[in-house]
Structures are given as structure tokens and as C-alpha cells.
Design an enzyme around this catalytic site. Structure first.
Site, PDB file in Angstrom:
ATOM      1  N   LYS A  99      31.203  66.334  22.744  1.00 39.07           N
ATOM      2  CA  LYS A  99      31.810  67.323  23.643  1.00 39.07           C
ATOM      3  C   LYS A  99      30.777  67.947  24.575  1.00 39.07           C
ATOM      4  O   LYS A  99      31.124  68.677  25.506  1.00 39.07           O
ATOM      5  CB  LYS A  99      32.534  68.392  22.832  1.00 39.07           C
ATOM      6  CG  LYS A  99      33.766  67.848  22.117  1.00 39.07           C
ATOM      7  CD  LYS A  99      34.394  68.874  21.195  1.00 39.07           C
ATOM      8  CE  LYS A  99      35.640  68.292  20.526  1.00 39.07           C
ATOM      9  NZ  LYS A  99      35.355  67.132  19.675  1.00 39.07           N
TER      10      LYS A  99
ATOM     11  N   SER B 280      36.296  65.997   7.947  1.00 32.11           N
ATOM     12  CA  SER B 280      35.588  67.274   7.943  1.00 32.11           C
ATOM     13  C   SER B 280      36.588  68.419   8.032  1.00 32.11           C
ATOM     14  O   SER B 280      37.722  68.236   8.474  1.00 32.11           O
ATOM     15  CB  SER B 280      34.600  67.354   9.110  1.00 32.11           C
ATOM     16  OG  SER B 280      35.285  67.328  10.346  1.00 32.11           O
TER      17      SER B 280
ATOM     18  N   VAL C   3      41.363  66.326  12.263  1.00 28.95           N
ATOM     19  CA  VAL C   3      42.781  65.949  12.314  1.00 28.95           C
ATOM     20  C   VAL C   3      43.297  65.359  11.013  1.00 28.95           C
ATOM     21  O   VAL C   3      44.470  65.549  10.679  1.00 28.95           O
ATOM     22  CB  VAL C   3      43.058  64.959  13.464  1.00 28.95           C
ATOM     23  CG1 VAL C   3      42.861  65.618  14.800  1.00 28.95           C
ATOM     24  CG2 VAL C   3      42.225  63.701  13.337  1.00 28.95           C
TER      25      VAL C   3
END
Length: 476
Positions: free
Chosen positions: A273, A314, A318
Site C-alpha cells: 500500500k 492475519s 479477509v
């Protein structure tokens, strides 16, 4: 050579648990070998059922997994409360072991329903690629008899780094975190391993310069793995000041003190990201990379960053969300049918961080070759089908993109791409930042800006970093 059999813990020593266990024991060549039961009923604890011990209560699950070397769980309590079921699934997820839930005895006897498979799905199956492997000899040379500090040691990545590191016989592991429960849990888990490594629990804020100085001065770590960070995209969109303080200032604090005391290697966990970021979290990670590379240019410490995509399994990712939704009968929610992400397993993420520390010369951004980007909708569909359902049973519902999200994510900018792998599945892009004035401006003045101005400023800086050169050399 036959497949290894799963050492299985049956949760529930009632009729369903007994029936499931009998079925497993009757099989000629079972893939699961029942080892023990776990039950909340105090009258059953310390007794046996089918010559197998009954442990309890349920909150001792992690201890029993370690004690009995359990690799598979079967939940055999049809009336189990949702919060207890969730706690069991979270432990199974953290331990990366298989977990199945059995229907009730009547459904089993009438063959109306098969075992509902929740966690006996390998993440590699979902990713459809081979996992990354480690150069264990090189890691042993770098880690053995060393003192190692892990920030964020109780998190998903930090705790897995601890699990893997301890295999290479460091002298000390310093488990540093801000939350006492997560540090307590990883410490308890590691204590169950037969090792001579000293385990030291430290509760501290990575922004507390006095405390971090005291820790590094007293213990003199050889290597620091910096995993502590705020990572949730929507949350950080609404809390940009906290994102800057924890991610950027925290990284700078630990990094500067590491350099001051001559730490050999400092590895920071970054994110895909950080590439062309559209959100605060990604922008702060981009600036963290700048902090690390500036420190690298003036320090004897080998500073590097490790960049990877989303981590399957994690906390907050999702897969746990999809599993909860499947357990509840659906629907499984996906933001947009076009959305793609790069994925890796927790073990791969930790492996990459460890390997990076053994390969670093200073200033690198290491990147894992994670294959092709995966559509989130395809991931949801695979998980539904692998759980024994169809889309007519568990539908997918599209909810719309959230604040700060983008449809597609990248791991490297075009100017960073290096075609040659330095290690199987690992690339490196070495960038040279020319001007750090904007970074200093954020660090010095962010508290005087409104959330809107700060967000705009972070994104502006993170998306206009000069990258004139990419290292083409192979690290040996």
C-alpha cells in the site's frame, strides 16, 4: 512414504465427540489420529474417554496444543456458544492448524450433513502457488547466539517471526509490544518450546524515546525486526495523526536509537500500500521507507525495508472475516467484483523478513514475488466451495469500496523494478531519495494541521518521491 497423520484434539467429550472419535479410530488408515479431548465440564476433566485423556477448560486450548503437539482440531459441541467458537477459531488461525466443526450426532448418523470444513484449508491452496522457502544455513549464521529485538512481537507477523527465529538458536529474544495480552500470549507459547533462548517480555511504546533508549542500551540487540505499526486502512483514514505518530515517528525513534547504539541490522515491515498510495496508512508506510533509507545513508547499521501484500489469516484480514460470515450462513461480503490483491501467508511474510535481514547491505526495499494478483471475489468463492458449500448456499454480496481503498495494488513502481531475483522469489529495489525536506515538514508540523490537510499532505509527498536510480546489482 505415506502422508503424516494429524494429531487431533477433539473439543467436546460428549456424545458427538465420542461418535466422531470412534469413527476416526475405526478407519483403517485415518488421516487424523485422535490424541485427546478438551471439555469445559469439570466432572469430565482429568478422566478418560475411549482411553484418551480429557483436558479442560477451553481457555487452556493453546497450552494443550503445545503440550500434545496438536496439528488438527475438531469442534464436536453442536451447542457451542458463538463467542467460544470464535475463540477456538482464532487460536487455530494463529497456530496455523486445521480446524473442523462437526454436525450433531443425529445428522451424522442419518448422513444428512458432512463435517463443515472451516480451517482444514491450506492457504497455499487458496493462493495456488508454491510458498517461499528459507536459506536456513545463512539464517543460522546470522541469528545464532545473537540478541534480537522484535517490536510488535504480539502481532500476526511479529509473533510468527518469533516462532521462526527461535529455531535458529538466538541467545535472547526481546518481545516488545504495547499490548500486554498479546505479549503474554506469545511468551507463553514460546516458553513451551524446548530451547535455551532467553525470552524477555517488554511492554513499551515505540514512540517513547527514553524507554526505547533504555531497552537498546541495556540489552544491546544485534538485530531489530520492526513490525509494530497501525495497519487498518479505514481506521487510519479517520485517524491520520495517530498513523503519523505511531508509524512514522515510531519508526524514526527506534531506528535512530538503533543507529546510535550500533545495532547490526534493522528491518522494517512495509506494505504494498506504500506504492502510489491512495490512503493514509499506505502514505505513512511510504514515508517510513524514506525514514529508513535516510538512516541507512548515514549509519553503520544495515537498514532495510520489506514490502509485501496482504497476509492471509492475519488479524483483520479477509479470510477470518469470510470464515465468520460462512459460519453465520452468509452472505460473504466483498467490496467490488473487480478488486484484486497480492496475497501471502503469515509464514511467508515472516520468512521474507528473516531472509531480508540476512541479505541486506543497507537501503534496500525487499519484495516477495507473490505471483499474480488474486481477485477478492475469487478468493471468497474458493473459500465457500472448499468449505463444502455453493454460491446458492452462501452468496457473495458486493458492498462498495471503502474510504482509502483502491481496486488494484502494486508491489513496486516501474522505476523500482529489478528483473533479477536476488534469492528465489525475492526481488530488491534500491531507491535514492534526493530531498527529505517534505518528510521533515510532516514530522515537525503534522500536529498543527487538520486531519484533512494532513491526509492531503501525506498523499502528496508519498506520490511524488523522486526515484532516479534502481540498483541492478545482485546481493551475494
Amino acid at each position: 512414504m505415506g502422508k503424516s497423520k494429524d494429531r487431533t484434539l477433539v473439543i467436546g467429550a460428549g456424545s458427538t465427540g465420542k461418535h466422531i472419535t470412534l469413527k476416526l479410530l475405526e478407519k483403517e488408515n485415518p488421516s487424523k489420529i485422535p490424541i485427546a479431548f478438551l471439555d469445559d465440564d469439570p466432572e469430565k476433566q482429568s478422566m478418560t474417554l475411549l482411553d484418551l485423556p480429557i483436558y479442560g477448560p477451553l481457555n487452556h486450548l493453546e497450552e494443550i496444543i503445545t503440550l500434545q503437539n496438536i496439528s488438527s482440531i475438531i469442534i464436536a459441541i453442536p451447542s457451542l456458544l458463538p463467542e467460544k467458537r470464535e475463540a477456538i477459531l482464532n487460536v487455530a488461525q494463529d497456530k496455523q492448524i486445521g480446524c473442523q466443526e462437526a454436525p450433531n450426532v443425529e445428522e451424522l448418523l442419518l448422513q444428512k450433513k458432512k463435517v463443515f470444513d472451516l480451517h482444514a484449508i491450506s492457504f497455499e491452496t487458496l493462493l495456488k502457488r508454491e510458498p517461499v522457502s528459507l536459506d536456513t544455513q545463512l539464517l543460522t549464521e546470522k541469528v545464532k547466539n545473537k540478541t534480537i529485538l522484535i517490536t510488535g512481537a504480539g502481532g500476526s507477523i511479529g509473533s510468527e517471526i518469533c516462532r521462526q527465529l527461535i529455531q535458529y538458536q538466538p541467545e535472547k529474544l526481546l518481545l516488545l509490544g504495547h499490548g500486554e495480552n498479546s505479549i503474554y500470549e506469545i511468551h507463553q507459547e514460546l516458553q513451551g518450546i524446548d530451547t535455551e533462548t532467553s525470552l524477555i517480555q517488554i511492554i513499551a511504546d515505540i514512540r517513547d524515546r527514553q524507554k526505547i533508549t533504555e531497552i537498546i542500551r541495556n540489552y544491546r540487540p544485534d538485530i531489530i525486526y520492526h513490525t509494530a505499526a497501525h495497519k487498518h486502512v479505514p481506521l487510519m483514514e479517520h485517524n491520520p495523526h495517530e498513523a503519523v505518530m505511531n508509524n512514522i515517528l515510531g519508526t524514526q525513534c527506534v531506528g535512530e536509537i538503533a543507529s546510535q547504539f550500533g545495532v547490526e541490522s534493522f528491518v522494517m515491515v512495509s506494505s504494498d500500500k506504500a506504492v502510489n498510495p491512495t490512503n493514509v496508512m499506505g502514505a505513512t508506510k511510504r514515508l517510513c521507507e524514506m525514514v529508513v533509507q535516510r538512516l541507512s545513508s548515514t549509519s553503520q547499521t544495515k537498514f532495510s525495508s520489506v514490502r509485501f501484500g496482504n497476509v492471509l489469516g492475519s488479524r483483520g484480514s479477509v479470510i477470518p472475516l469470510f470464515r465468520k460470515q460462512i459460519l453465520a450462513g452468509g452472505p460473504v461480503t466483498v467490496t467490488d467484483p473487480r478488486m484484486t490483491r497480492y496475497f501471502m501467508t503469515i509464514k511467508e511474510a515472516a520468512s521474507l523478513v528473516l531472509q531480508a535481514s540476512s541479505l541486506a547491505n543497507g537501503g534496500e526495499i525487499f519484495v516477495l514475488d507473490m505471483g499474480k494478483a488474486v481477485k477478492i471475489a475469487d478468493l471468497a468463492r474458493n473459500l465457500i466451495e472448499l468449505s463444502g458449500y455453493s454460491l446458492s448456499d452462501i452468496p457473495i454480496e458486493y458492498t462498495g469500496i471503502r474510504d482509502g481503498e483502491k481496486l488494484y495494488e502494486e508491489l513496486l513502481l516501474d522505476s523500482e523494478v529489478q528483473k533479477k531475483q536476488i534469492y528465489p522469489k525475492i526481488y530488491v529495489g534500491k531507491t535514492y531519495y534526493q530531498d527529505f525536506e517534505d518528510l521533515d515538514d510532516v514530522i515537525e508540523n503534522f500536529n498543527t494541521w487538520s486531519p484533512e490537510v494532513l491526509r492531503s499532505r501525506l498523499l502528496s509527498i508519498a506520490n511524488h518521491i523522486d526515484l532516479p536510480s534502481v540498483s541492478k546489482g545482485v546481493i551475494s
